[in-house]
Design a protein around this motif. Sequence first.
Motif, PDB file in Angstrom:
ATOM      1  N   TYR A 140       0.616  -1.394  -0.082  1.00 17.95           N
ATOM      2  CA  TYR A 140       0.303   0.141   0.125  1.00 17.95           C
ATOM      3  C   TYR A 140       1.432   1.544  -0.021  1.00 17.95           C
ATOM      4  N   GLY A 141       0.491   2.449  -0.736  1.00 18.82           N
ATOM      5  CA  GLY A 141       0.952   3.201  -0.576  1.00 18.82           C
ATOM      6  C   GLY A 141       2.296   3.638  -1.648  1.00 18.82           C
ATOM      7  N   ASN A 142       2.766   1.446  -2.445  1.00 18.48           N
ATOM      8  CA  ASN A 142       4.365   1.968  -3.506  1.00 18.48           C
ATOM      9  C   ASN A 142       4.441   2.292  -4.585  1.00 18.48           C
ATOM     10  N   GLU A 143       5.088   2.731  -5.093  1.00 18.69           N
ATOM     11  CA  GLU A 143       5.272   3.738  -6.481  1.00 18.69           C
ATOM     12  C   GLU A 143       4.401   2.999  -7.731  1.00 18.69           C
ATOM     13  N   ASP A 144       4.967   1.388  -7.524  1.00 18.12           N
ATOM     14  CA  ASP A 144       5.097   0.060  -8.196  1.00 18.12           C
ATOM     15  C   ASP A 144       4.309  -1.052  -7.893  1.00 18.12           C
TER      16      ASP A 144
ATOM     17  N   ARG B 120      -0.781  -1.348 -11.876  1.00 22.98           N
ATOM     18  CA  ARG B 120      -0.539  -1.714 -13.552  1.00 22.98           C
ATOM     19  C   ARG B 120      -1.935  -2.330 -14.051  1.00 22.98           C
ATOM     20  N   ILE B 121      -2.576  -3.252 -13.325  1.00 22.88           N
ATOM     21  CA  ILE B 121      -3.948  -3.554 -13.684  1.00 22.88           C
ATOM     22  C   ILE B 121      -4.940  -2.052 -14.017  1.00 22.88           C
ATOM     23  N   GLU B 122      -4.781  -0.888 -13.051  1.00 25.52           N
ATOM     24  CA  GLU B 122      -5.351   0.124 -13.236  1.00 25.52           C
ATOM     25  C   GLU B 122      -4.873   0.890 -15.080  1.00 25.52           C
ATOM     26  N   SER B 123      -3.819   1.004 -15.039  1.00 19.82           N
ATOM     27  CA  SER B 123      -3.069   1.513 -16.298  1.00 19.82           C
ATOM     28  C   SER B 123      -3.274   0.182 -17.502  1.00 19.82           C
ATOM     29  N   LYS B 124      -3.172  -0.676 -17.947  1.00 18.65           N
ATOM     30  CA  LYS B 124      -3.892  -1.998 -18.257  1.00 18.65           C
ATOM     31  C   LYS B 124      -4.902  -1.685 -18.910  1.00 18.65           C
ATOM     32  N   TYR B 125      -6.097  -1.161 -17.675  1.00 18.06           N
ATOM     33  CA  TYR B 125      -6.994  -1.623 -18.413  1.00 18.06           C
ATOM     34  C   TYR B 125      -8.027  -0.201 -18.853  1.00 18.06           C
TER      35      TYR B 125
END
Length: 130
Positions: free
Chosen positions: A112-116, A121-126
């Motif tokens: 939680y709160g990490n950069e990557d 990644r899932i939010e970006s993918k979809y």
Amino acid sequence: MYQYEIYFANDYLFEIMTDLSQIMGIKYDNDKLQKVFKFKEKNNAENLFISYEENRQYFICIDCDNVDWIYPLIVRCSVKQHEGVNKCMLEWDNRIREEYGQDLTERIGNSYGNEDTLLKRIESKYKISI
């Protein structure tokens, strides 16, 4: 708030979901999970299964996009739930690793709160926000 993330072999999807939902007190639609599991269109948001707690702050998210039959699992949970969730995810991760002859994991850290994160990644993918 805690967020734990692992990858797992999809053979264990229903057992893992049952265990985590019981720990977190989240009810989920098994028919919907079956539908997402059987959905075969790659890179489509219909591959996502998300089950929220009533306040929608805590959730279980599984991306069932079938690229090698390995699914990312993200669980965001409360301080009260985090020990049980972490223990459950670590046990499943190591059970699967042992079956596939991989090195065992000693711990699953709070992302939680990490950069990557897998979640980002899932939010970006979809192109969504969870």
